[in-house]
Design a protein around this motif. Structure first.
Motif, mmCIF file in Angstrom:
data_model
loop_
_atom_site.group_PDB
_atom_site.id
_atom_site.type_symbol
_atom_site.label_atom_id
_atom_site.label_comp_id
_atom_site.label_asym_id
_atom_site.label_seq_id
_atom_site.Cartn_x
_atom_site.Cartn_y
_atom_site.Cartn_z
ATOM 1 N N PRO A 50 0.810 -1.215 0.000
ATOM 2 C CA PRO A 50 0.000 0.000 0.000
ATOM 3 C C PRO A 50 0.846 1.267 0.000
ATOM 4 C CG PRO A 50 0.058 -0.960 2.200
ATOM 5 C CD PRO A 50 0.748 -1.935 1.290
ATOM 6 N N GLY A 51 0.326 2.293 -0.655
ATOM 7 C CA GLY A 51 0.973 3.598 -0.621
ATOM 8 C C GLY A 51 2.131 3.778 -1.581
ATOM 9 N N VAL A 52 2.399 2.781 -2.424
ATOM 10 C CA VAL A 52 3.510 2.882 -3.376
ATOM 11 C C VAL A 52 2.974 2.802 -4.791
ATOM 12 C CG1 VAL A 52 5.585 1.773 -4.266
ATOM 13 C CG2 VAL A 52 5.227 1.925 -1.810
ATOM 14 N N ARG A 53 3.263 3.818 -5.578
ATOM 15 C CA ARG A 53 2.929 3.809 -6.998
ATOM 16 C C ARG A 53 4.187 4.184 -7.760
ATOM 17 N NH1 ARG A 53 -1.400 1.131 -8.365
ATOM 18 N NH2 ARG A 53 -1.401 2.264 -10.333
ATOM 19 N N THR A 54 4.498 3.424 -8.770
ATOM 20 C CA THR A 54 5.684 3.716 -9.545
ATOM 21 C C THR A 54 5.354 3.620 -11.024
ATOM 22 O OG1 THR A 54 8.032 3.184 -9.840
ATOM 23 C CG2 THR A 54 6.525 1.330 -9.455
ATOM 24 N N SER A 55 6.357 3.649 -11.853
ATOM 25 C CA SER A 55 6.163 3.619 -13.300
ATOM 26 C C SER A 55 6.720 2.329 -13.855
ATOM 27 C CB SER A 55 6.875 4.817 -13.944
ATOM 28 O OG SER A 55 6.969 4.665 -15.337
ATOM 29 N N SER A 56 5.953 1.696 -14.738
ATOM 30 C CA SER A 56 6.432 0.451 -15.329
ATOM 31 C C SER A 56 7.597 0.683 -16.273
ATOM 32 C CB SER A 56 5.288 -0.250 -16.082
ATOM 33 O OG SER A 56 4.795 0.588 -17.124
ATOM 34 N N SER A 57 7.801 1.939 -16.708
ATOM 35 C CA SER A 57 8.899 2.234 -17.639
ATOM 36 C C SER A 57 10.138 2.763 -16.934
ATOM 37 C CB SER A 57 8.440 3.247 -18.689
ATOM 38 O OG SER A 57 8.001 4.445 -18.077
ATOM 39 N N SER A 58 9.967 3.604 -15.900
ATOM 40 C CA SER A 58 11.138 4.211 -15.244
ATOM 41 C C SER A 58 11.313 3.763 -13.801
ATOM 42 C CB SER A 58 11.030 5.738 -15.283
ATOM 43 O OG SER A 58 9.871 6.181 -14.599
ATOM 44 N N GLY A 59 10.314 3.146 -13.194
ATOM 45 C CA GLY A 59 10.422 2.700 -11.818
ATOM 46 C C GLY A 59 11.038 1.324 -11.711
ATOM 47 N N SER A 60 11.317 0.908 -10.476
ATOM 48 C CA SER A 60 11.862 -0.433 -10.277
ATOM 49 C C SER A 60 11.630 -0.875 -8.841
ATOM 50 C CB SER A 60 13.352 -0.495 -10.613
ATOM 51 O OG SER A 60 14.108 0.322 -9.738
ATOM 52 N N VAL A 61 11.669 -2.183 -8.638
ATOM 53 C CA VAL A 61 11.589 -2.775 -7.308
ATOM 54 C C VAL A 61 12.760 -3.728 -7.158
ATOM 55 C CG1 VAL A 61 10.002 -4.565 -8.141
ATOM 56 C CG2 VAL A 61 10.169 -4.095 -5.689
ATOM 57 N N LYS A 62 13.437 -3.681 -6.008
ATOM 58 C CA LYS A 62 14.590 -4.540 -5.740
ATOM 59 C C LYS A 62 14.450 -5.145 -4.349
ATOM 60 C CE LYS A 62 16.693 -3.308 -9.581
ATOM 61 N NZ LYS A 62 16.898 -4.272 -10.708
ATOM 62 N N VAL A 63 14.959 -6.358 -4.187
ATOM 63 C CA VAL A 63 14.918 -6.989 -2.870
ATOM 64 C C VAL A 63 16.329 -7.330 -2.408
ATOM 65 C CG1 VAL A 63 12.650 -7.946 -3.357
ATOM 66 C CG2 VAL A 63 14.654 -9.362 -3.715
ATOM 67 N N GLY A 64 16.552 -7.171 -1.078
ATOM 68 C CA GLY A 64 17.782 -7.615 -0.442
ATOM 69 C C GLY A 64 17.499 -8.909 0.301
ATOM 70 N N LEU A 65 18.279 -9.192 1.328
ATOM 71 C CA LEU A 65 18.055 -10.425 2.074
ATOM 72 C C LEU A 65 16.724 -10.379 2.812
ATOM 73 C CD1 LEU A 65 19.086 -13.175 3.027
ATOM 74 C CD2 LEU A 65 20.199 -12.007 4.943
ATOM 75 N N SER A 90 7.430 -2.574 8.495
ATOM 76 C CA SER A 90 6.548 -3.435 7.699
ATOM 77 C C SER A 90 5.741 -2.656 6.663
ATOM 78 C CB SER A 90 5.588 -4.204 8.623
ATOM 79 O OG SER A 90 4.764 -3.305 9.337
ATOM 80 N N TYR A 91 6.108 -1.386 6.456
ATOM 81 C CA TYR A 91 5.423 -0.542 5.476
ATOM 82 C C TYR A 91 6.461 0.390 4.863
ATOM 83 C CZ TYR A 91 5.677 2.466 9.575
ATOM 84 O OH TYR A 91 6.144 3.172 10.665
ATOM 85 N N PRO A 92 6.197 0.958 3.695
ATOM 86 C CA PRO A 92 7.196 1.792 3.030
ATOM 87 C C PRO A 92 7.513 3.079 3.795
ATOM 88 C CG PRO A 92 5.531 1.041 1.477
ATOM 89 C CD PRO A 92 5.022 0.705 2.840
ATOM 90 N N VAL A 93 8.811 3.384 3.919
ATOM 91 C CA VAL A 93 9.262 4.670 4.451
ATOM 92 C C VAL A 93 10.186 5.315 3.414
ATOM 93 C CG1 VAL A 93 9.048 4.014 6.869
ATOM 94 C CG2 VAL A 93 11.194 3.585 5.679
ATOM 95 N N GLN A 94 10.099 6.622 3.300
ATOM 96 C CA GLN A 94 10.896 7.328 2.301
ATOM 97 C C GLN A 94 12.338 7.480 2.767
ATOM 98 O OE1 GLN A 94 9.324 11.138 1.118
ATOM 99 N NE2 GLN A 94 10.341 11.050 -0.865
ATOM 100 N N VAL A 95 13.265 7.277 1.854
ATOM 101 C CA VAL A 95 14.691 7.387 2.168
ATOM 102 C C VAL A 95 15.128 8.845 2.091
ATOM 103 C CG1 VAL A 95 17.021 6.691 1.498
ATOM 104 C CG2 VAL A 95 15.120 5.066 1.305
ATOM 105 N N HIS A 96 15.833 9.291 3.148
ATOM 106 C CA HIS A 96 16.348 10.656 3.223
ATOM 107 C C HIS A 96 17.870 10.647 3.267
ATOM 108 C CE1 HIS A 96 12.198 11.081 4.532
ATOM 109 N NE2 HIS A 96 12.296 12.399 4.404
ATOM 110 N N ASP A 97 18.462 11.789 2.932
ATOM 111 C CA ASP A 97 19.916 11.903 3.045
ATOM 112 C C ASP A 97 20.285 12.317 4.470
ATOM 113 O OD1 ASP A 97 19.540 14.688 3.292
ATOM 114 O OD2 ASP A 97 20.048 15.079 1.201
ATOM 115 N N GLU A 98 21.572 12.532 4.728
ATOM 116 C CA GLU A 98 22.040 12.832 6.075
ATOM 117 C C GLU A 98 21.577 14.202 6.575
ATOM 118 O OE1 GLU A 98 26.319 13.051 6.201
ATOM 119 O OE2 GLU A 98 26.395 13.557 4.070
ATOM 120 N N ASN A 99 21.084 15.051 5.674
ATOM 121 C CA ASN A 99 20.545 16.353 6.071
ATOM 122 C C ASN A 99 19.046 16.295 6.338
ATOM 123 O OD1 ASN A 99 23.072 17.729 5.731
ATOM 124 N ND2 ASN A 99 22.734 17.674 3.509
#
Length: 208
Positions: free
Chosen positions: A100-115, A149-158
């Motif tokens: 929930p809460g995530v919308r991306t683009s099939s042409s420019s977006g992507s999903v990746k998984v780690g461990l 357990s839900y999406p959080v936006q990634v921020h830089d150190e500032n």
């Protein structure tokens, strides 16, 4: 010879649009595919009314997998003990569940998984992650978000959201994002894989 199949890492989107997850996943996920299959199933009363939404990108992991659908939604399935499926629970899923809460683009977006974590590049060029965060791999404070357990936006150190991102990549317990010509990484830094000369973890996206 064109078999009509698209292969992404260990996952397969077959000519009918069905998603099969090969490799070492504990759970295999399948999804209804192309509009032809979708309409055929719907015409026989086997699907509830909904628009067909084909999978166009797959990212299989060791114990969970995710896919990007044509209309921009993200679905995940498999192990969910660390919240890596992003559905707000810790329940393992045999079948794909929508994040929930995530919308991306099939042409420019992507999903990746780690461990045990997952990240998405959305249509606006920002990055959202969820799952295990013991090394900061989700890009959030360890004390505030030990697991997410839900999406959080990634921020830089500032404290500013990452923007203008064009690619993301995930390792076992760390993540990176390309903002050409700049590269940001965060997460496990035991072997300096997040690009910092000191510290075992990087909790916010750092310029490499």
């Amino acid at each position: 010879i064109d078999s009509g199949m698209t292969i992404s890492e260990a996952g397969v989107i077959d000519s009918g649009g069905f998603v099969a997850d090969a490799g070492p996943n504990a759970v295999v996920g399948f999804d209804v595919g192309t509009s032809t299959n979708c309409e055929w199933l719907y015409s026989r009363g086997w699907l509830s009314p909904r628009p067909c939404d084909d999978p166009v990108q797959i990212s299989p992991g060791k114990h969970h997998s995710c896919a990007l659908r044509d209309r921009g939604s993200v679905v995940c399935w498999g192990e969910n003990n660390e919240g890596q499926l992003g559905d707000g629970t810790n329940i393992n899923r045999i079948h794909p569940v929508t994040v929930p809460g995530v919308r991306t683009s099939s042409s420019s977006g992507s999903v990746k998984v780690g461990l045990h974590h997952t990240c998405v590049l959305d249509a606006a060029g920002t990055v959202w992650c969820w799952g295990k965060n013991d090394k900061g791999q989700v890009g959030a404070s360890l004390s505030t978000y030990p697991n997410v357990s839900y999406p959080v936006q990634v921020h830089d150190e500032n404290g500013d959201p990452l923007t203008g991102i064009t690619q993301i990549a995930l390792g076992r317990n760390h993540s990176c994002a390309l903002q050409a010509p700049n590269l940001y990484c965060w997460g496990d830094n035991e072997f300096r894989q997040s690009g910092r000369s000191t510290g075992l973890t990087v909790e916010a996206a750092q310029l490499v």
